[in-house]
Design a protein around this motif. Sequence first.
Motif, PDB file in Angstrom:
ATOM      1  N   ARG A  47       0.870   4.253  -5.205  1.00 58.58           N
ATOM      2  CA  ARG A  47       2.075   4.276  -4.389  1.00 58.58           C
ATOM      3  C   ARG A  47       2.735   5.652  -4.384  1.00 58.58           C
ATOM      4  O   ARG A  47       3.139   6.153  -3.339  1.00 58.58           O
ATOM      5  CB  ARG A  47       3.063   3.229  -4.906  1.00 58.58           C
ATOM      6  CG  ARG A  47       4.209   2.978  -3.987  1.00 58.58           C
ATOM      7  CD  ARG A  47       4.734   1.585  -4.182  1.00 58.58           C
ATOM      8  NE  ARG A  47       4.602   1.209  -5.584  1.00 58.58           N
ATOM      9  CZ  ARG A  47       5.640   1.153  -6.422  1.00 58.58           C
ATOM     10  NH1 ARG A  47       6.832   1.432  -6.028  1.00 58.58           N
ATOM     11  NH2 ARG A  47       5.446   0.792  -7.664  1.00 58.58           N
ATOM     12  N   VAL A  48       2.813   6.257  -5.539  1.00 59.72           N
ATOM     13  CA  VAL A  48       3.426   7.572  -5.630  1.00 59.72           C
ATOM     14  C   VAL A  48       2.652   8.586  -4.783  1.00 59.72           C
ATOM     15  O   VAL A  48       3.228   9.356  -4.023  1.00 59.72           O
ATOM     16  CB  VAL A  48       3.484   8.034  -7.103  1.00 59.72           C
ATOM     17  CG1 VAL A  48       3.744   9.514  -7.199  1.00 59.72           C
ATOM     18  CG2 VAL A  48       4.560   7.258  -7.842  1.00 59.72           C
ATOM     19  N   LEU A  49       1.350   8.557  -4.913  1.00 57.07           N
ATOM     20  CA  LEU A  49       0.525   9.501  -4.153  1.00 57.07           C
ATOM     21  C   LEU A  49       0.673   9.263  -2.656  1.00 57.07           C
ATOM     22  O   LEU A  49       0.846  10.201  -1.876  1.00 57.07           O
ATOM     23  CB  LEU A  49      -0.940   9.349  -4.568  1.00 57.07           C
ATOM     24  CG  LEU A  49      -1.271   9.813  -5.989  1.00 57.07           C
ATOM     25  CD1 LEU A  49      -2.635   9.300  -6.415  1.00 57.07           C
ATOM     26  CD2 LEU A  49      -1.237  11.328  -6.077  1.00 57.07           C
ATOM     27  N   LEU A  50       0.615   8.017  -2.272  1.00 56.96           N
ATOM     28  CA  LEU A  50       0.678   7.700  -0.851  1.00 56.96           C
ATOM     29  C   LEU A  50       2.029   8.066  -0.255  1.00 56.96           C
ATOM     30  O   LEU A  50       2.098   8.684   0.813  1.00 56.96           O
ATOM     31  CB  LEU A  50       0.400   6.208  -0.640  1.00 56.96           C
ATOM     32  CG  LEU A  50      -1.065   5.826  -0.771  1.00 56.96           C
ATOM     33  CD1 LEU A  50      -1.226   4.328  -0.951  1.00 56.96           C
ATOM     34  CD2 LEU A  50      -1.849   6.283   0.449  1.00 56.96           C
TER      35      LEU A  50
ATOM     36  N   GLY B 103       3.843   9.450   3.312  1.00 57.03           N
ATOM     37  CA  GLY B 103       5.128   8.853   3.653  1.00 57.03           C
ATOM     38  C   GLY B 103       5.209   7.405   3.207  1.00 57.03           C
ATOM     39  O   GLY B 103       4.197   6.744   3.022  1.00 57.03           O
ATOM     40  N   ALA B 104       6.445   6.944   3.056  1.00 54.32           N
ATOM     41  CA  ALA B 104       6.687   5.628   2.475  1.00 54.32           C
ATOM     42  C   ALA B 104       6.032   4.503   3.268  1.00 54.32           C
ATOM     43  O   ALA B 104       5.602   3.509   2.705  1.00 54.32           O
ATOM     44  CB  ALA B 104       8.193   5.366   2.374  1.00 54.32           C
ATOM     45  N   GLN B 105       5.928   4.677   4.577  1.00 55.82           N
ATOM     46  CA  GLN B 105       5.411   3.572   5.387  1.00 55.82           C
ATOM     47  C   GLN B 105       3.912   3.385   5.182  1.00 55.82           C
ATOM     48  O   GLN B 105       3.350   2.378   5.598  1.00 55.82           O
ATOM     49  CB  GLN B 105       5.742   3.780   6.867  1.00 55.82           C
ATOM     50  CG  GLN B 105       5.079   4.973   7.520  1.00 55.82           C
ATOM     51  CD  GLN B 105       5.824   6.278   7.190  1.00 55.82           C
ATOM     52  OE1 GLN B 105       6.742   6.254   6.379  1.00 55.82           O
ATOM     53  NE2 GLN B 105       5.419   7.373   7.794  1.00 55.82           N
ATOM     54  N   SER B 106       3.251   4.325   4.532  1.00 56.48           N
ATOM     55  CA  SER B 106       1.813   4.203   4.298  1.00 56.48           C
ATOM     56  C   SER B 106       1.502   3.813   2.860  1.00 56.48           C
ATOM     57  O   SER B 106       0.356   3.874   2.435  1.00 56.48           O
ATOM     58  CB  SER B 106       1.109   5.518   4.616  1.00 56.48           C
ATOM     59  OG  SER B 106       1.369   5.906   5.945  1.00 56.48           O
ATOM     60  N   ALA B 107       2.551   3.417   2.142  1.00 57.39           N
ATOM     61  CA  ALA B 107       2.369   3.174   0.710  1.00 57.39           C
ATOM     62  C   ALA B 107       1.412   2.020   0.422  1.00 57.39           C
ATOM     63  O   ALA B 107       0.960   1.851  -0.690  1.00 57.39           O
ATOM     64  CB  ALA B 107       3.717   2.911   0.041  1.00 57.39           C
TER      65      ALA B 107
END
Lengths: 213, 213
Positions: free
Chosen positions: A158-161, A166-170
């Motif tokens: 999640r952090v990497l993504l 961006g957050a929407q691709s987490a």
Amino acid sequence: MLRASLSAQRYDVRTVNDPEEAVRVFEDWNPDLVITDLMMPGMSGVEICRAIRRQASIPILVLSVRDQEHTKVEALDAGADDYVTKPFSIQELLARVRAHLRRAPERVGDSAIQVGDFLVDPAAHSVAVAGRPVHLTPKEFDLLLLFARNAGKVLTHRVLLTAVWGAQSAQQPEYLRVFIGQLRKKLQGDAHKEYIQTEPWVGYRFLPEGAAA
Amino acid sequence: MLRASLSAQRYDVRTVNDPEEAVRVFEDWNPDLVITDLMMPGMSGVEICRAIRRQASIPILVLSVRDQEHTKVEALDAGADDYVTKPFSIQELLARVRAHLRRAPERVGDSAIQVGDFLVDPAAHSVAVAGRPVHLTPKEFDLLLLFARNAGKVLTHRVLLTAVWGAQSAQQPEYLRVFIGQLRKKLQGDAHKEYIQTEPWVGYRFLPEGAAA
DNA sequence: GCGATTCGTAAAGATTCTGTTGCGATACGC
DNA sequence: GCGTATCGCAACAGAATCTTTACGAATCGC
């Protein structure tokens, strides 16, 4: 007035009146924080955010008379860290500045990082592994930069993504799988070292020294 | 409504209704970001900010109907990273959440724990027993981390199960039996020490120094 | 002593995650 | 306008992990 208030708090302040001067002062002076108006002659505040973000990770505070939702969203997504609508209270602004600067020491500068076999230079967008220059695409570079800044630690999917896509691709770990694969291939070279370790169900760990493959 | 919007963006959300629950969920779940109202029964938002800041460095977003200057300043100086006045636009809030989470990787905060023969590092997800590195799966790691943070104390089955598997699995002691067994096997190494003691009918106790087997 | 419950261990099955490949869409430079 | 580089996305085999089950040993209450 803003300048006076900030100076009174013993901040070191420079004011500029147009984008060109802004760029010049920015590069010469390396500020810790930027406060900009959304309306500037010649360049929008949004463009300024993007321009700064390309070079540095300092906090950006946007001021504006416009209180429209999409304007705020656009500025924040362009890299702004805060958006304050005029008229605002000076005390509030100072508090927000304090809040952002409180985070400052945690931020790694934008200077080149040297760890283990790696030399990563954000300014030049260049990478060298054990002296050998490696060409990386922007996304690959963002990924490696993040790893280099957190060498040895496990960075979760999640952090990497969120940081790179961006957050929407987490929730799209496929991206990661693909780019981690590309990075490994490019970094490996001849030496049979493993620089990026998988921590199943958690994330990946970057070992700049490399581990025997 | 807020919860629905955040969930729709595929964030993993937990809502709580009082400070005690907040503390419990916070410790169990380790969120990446906290959104709190300034007005909560029993504890003010400002106190919540301070309480969270003592433990973690994650972003705190304060919501409030109060638009008074000194309230904002107080909250921001207490550790809040943002202050949004109701009524607010959901889109703006989401953008602010994105902006704060963008900074997330720079804050991998938790520090390593060293007790007895053990070195447990949550950031690196790594474990070493008497200098020897040990590879643990995520669930095993969560379990050991909990033990390391409560060395010497007896942790009940229920506490262990809820912490690692979640509240709905608190009645499945089979999990524990299996994973305690795996942990013992992995931690033991050559030294014939017993690091995890069984407290029959109650739970388990972790002795980082080890006891003669 | 005896039954009931819990504990330790091993193994099989199911589930989820990972690495890789390939293809089309898009943005960019010439 | 065209070719190139990069990105987003889907599919698949293989690997690692988690869950479940089973059974003998140990422990407790009576």
